[in-house]
Enzyme design. Sequence first.
Site, PDB file in Angstrom:
ATOM      1  N   TRP A 130       0.858  -1.187   0.000  1.00 49.11           N
ATOM      2  CA  TRP A 130       0.000   0.000   0.000  1.00 49.11           C
ATOM      3  C   TRP A 130       0.897   1.241   0.000  1.00 49.11           C
ATOM      4  O   TRP A 130       1.781   1.348   0.866  1.00 49.11           O
ATOM      5  CB  TRP A 130      -0.867  -0.047   1.259  1.00 49.11           C
ATOM      6  CG  TRP A 130      -1.844   1.074   1.423  1.00 49.11           C
ATOM      7  CD1 TRP A 130      -2.701   1.559   0.485  1.00 49.11           C
ATOM      8  CD2 TRP A 130      -2.078   1.827   2.625  1.00 49.11           C
ATOM      9  NE1 TRP A 130      -3.461   2.576   1.029  1.00 49.11           N
ATOM     10  CE2 TRP A 130      -3.096   2.760   2.327  1.00 49.11           C
ATOM     11  CE3 TRP A 130      -1.538   1.804   3.910  1.00 49.11           C
ATOM     12  CZ2 TRP A 130      -3.575   3.665   3.275  1.00 49.11           C
ATOM     13  CZ3 TRP A 130      -2.012   2.684   4.846  1.00 49.11           C
ATOM     14  CH2 TRP A 130      -3.021   3.609   4.527  1.00 49.11           C
ATOM     15  N   ASP A 211      -0.480  -5.766   9.154  1.00 49.97           N
ATOM     16  CA  ASP A 211      -1.506  -4.796   8.792  1.00 49.97           C
ATOM     17  C   ASP A 211      -2.774  -5.593   8.483  1.00 49.97           C
ATOM     18  O   ASP A 211      -2.812  -6.376   7.535  1.00 49.97           O
ATOM     19  CB  ASP A 211      -1.038  -3.984   7.569  1.00 49.97           C
ATOM     20  CG  ASP A 211      -1.995  -2.847   7.250  1.00 49.97           C
ATOM     21  OD1 ASP A 211      -3.115  -2.831   7.797  1.00 49.97           O
ATOM     22  OD2 ASP A 211      -1.634  -1.972   6.436  1.00 49.97           O
ATOM     23  N   ALA A 213      -6.296  -4.784   7.892  1.00 46.60           N
ATOM     24  CA  ALA A 213      -7.345  -3.794   7.648  1.00 46.60           C
ATOM     25  C   ALA A 213      -8.591  -4.385   6.996  1.00 46.60           C
ATOM     26  O   ALA A 213      -9.587  -3.681   6.844  1.00 46.60           O
ATOM     27  CB  ALA A 213      -6.795  -2.670   6.770  1.00 46.60           C
ATOM     28  N   LYS A 246     -13.354  -0.906   6.859  1.00 52.51           N
ATOM     29  CA  LYS A 246     -13.979  -1.711   5.809  1.00 52.51           C
ATOM     30  C   LYS A 246     -15.010  -2.681   6.379  1.00 52.51           C
ATOM     31  O   LYS A 246     -16.107  -2.787   5.855  1.00 52.51           O
ATOM     32  CB  LYS A 246     -12.925  -2.511   5.037  1.00 52.51           C
ATOM     33  CG  LYS A 246     -11.581  -1.831   4.903  1.00 52.51           C
ATOM     34  CD  LYS A 246     -11.505  -0.845   3.773  1.00 52.51           C
ATOM     35  CE  LYS A 246     -10.205  -0.060   3.885  1.00 52.51           C
ATOM     36  NZ  LYS A 246      -9.889   0.777   2.776  1.00 52.51           N
TER      37      LYS A 246
END
Length: 395
Positions: A130, A211, A213, A246
């Site tokens: 990212w 990470d 997410a 999300k």
Amino acid sequence: MLDKLERLPADIILGLAAACRADPNPAKVDLSVGIYMDEQGLCPVFESVRRAQQALVGEEVTKAYMAPAGDEAFNLGMQRLVLGEGSPALLDARVGSIQTPGGCGALRIGAEIIRAAAPDARVWVSDPTWPNHFPLLSSVGLSFKTYRYYDPASHDVDFDAMVADLKGATAGDVVLLHGCCHNPCGADLALQQWAVIADMAERQGFTPFIDFAYQGLGDGLDRDAAGMRLMVARLPEVIIAASCSKNMGLYRERVGIVLFVCRDETNAQALVSQGLVAGRRIYSMPPAHGALLAGRILSNPALEASWRDELAAMCQRINGLRSGLRQRLEQESGRDFGFIEREKGMFSFLGLSVEQAQRLRREYSIYMLDSSRINVAGVNDHNLDYLATSVAAVL
Ligand code: LMR
């Protein structure tokens, strides 16, 4: 003094979304930022969130500051969601957590902790990763190494290359891993591959920084967490940055959490104290609204059950969009797009060149990153044909 500063280019993801918003073409297709959109192209509020919000607004009696570590129901609920019901690490009290402003806040606090513990630590990031990982983590002063991850030819993880590169990670280094639904490529590690990376971490002494997410957007809440939980079970130290942007659709509320899985309770408490000092330095204390909603959902079995159902439906729809997109692209182009169906979560690379991605933007008002990363959750029945024929036209 201030007039010395020059205008900077817009963020490559957020700037693209702004360009799409400004595009007057009614046929435009926004596949830029990773947000879930329904058939109407809207990013909906979860019904469970709406119900939690109605109750919260009715009952809220103060807007006083949040505690620096955030809402307790949120912290406990998220620890359980991320690490799993009955997680041995939780039972051993070797986990500390802090509610943060979004997943970015969690990454930043994690990075602050790493820098405090090992100022010379190198953070190993996947190639690709990212784009915002770089500014977020380097602003703390950490340096980077990259490890090969995605092979554009096979549209899959190049695991041999990943392992070969990570042989260079040593004790005091940190390896940033995407817990599931890799952003930007959508290609995830298989469980056996997580086990190999855990072996390497054990042998070489590096610390995983995960990470996380997109929990629940790939194969479901628990399956998406399996690789991360394997690391937690095997290793003395793991840092996890999670987000409710999300999986609860709470994007603008900035709801995140950093979890420190440590050797023991004393160390977990030490890291929380360090993280609180870092947070105080940067933003003082976390925002309330979104975490109070998430905390309410996760501490109320009926609300949690309906949120889980909504998330499962969203995940199923994304996987359906993946199949539909694969089919239409293959029909229009005569090429193999099977990888879109194998990949997970919101993102995939279409495998286009920069020129082709830019042409789609310029001539067709179809907005994807130059890398041809698309937000699969931006596809719907109304834009699918136009997208497939346009992609085939530039191929
Ligand atoms: C994305 O990658 O599109 C999302 O994570 C949103 C963002 O902040 O970049």
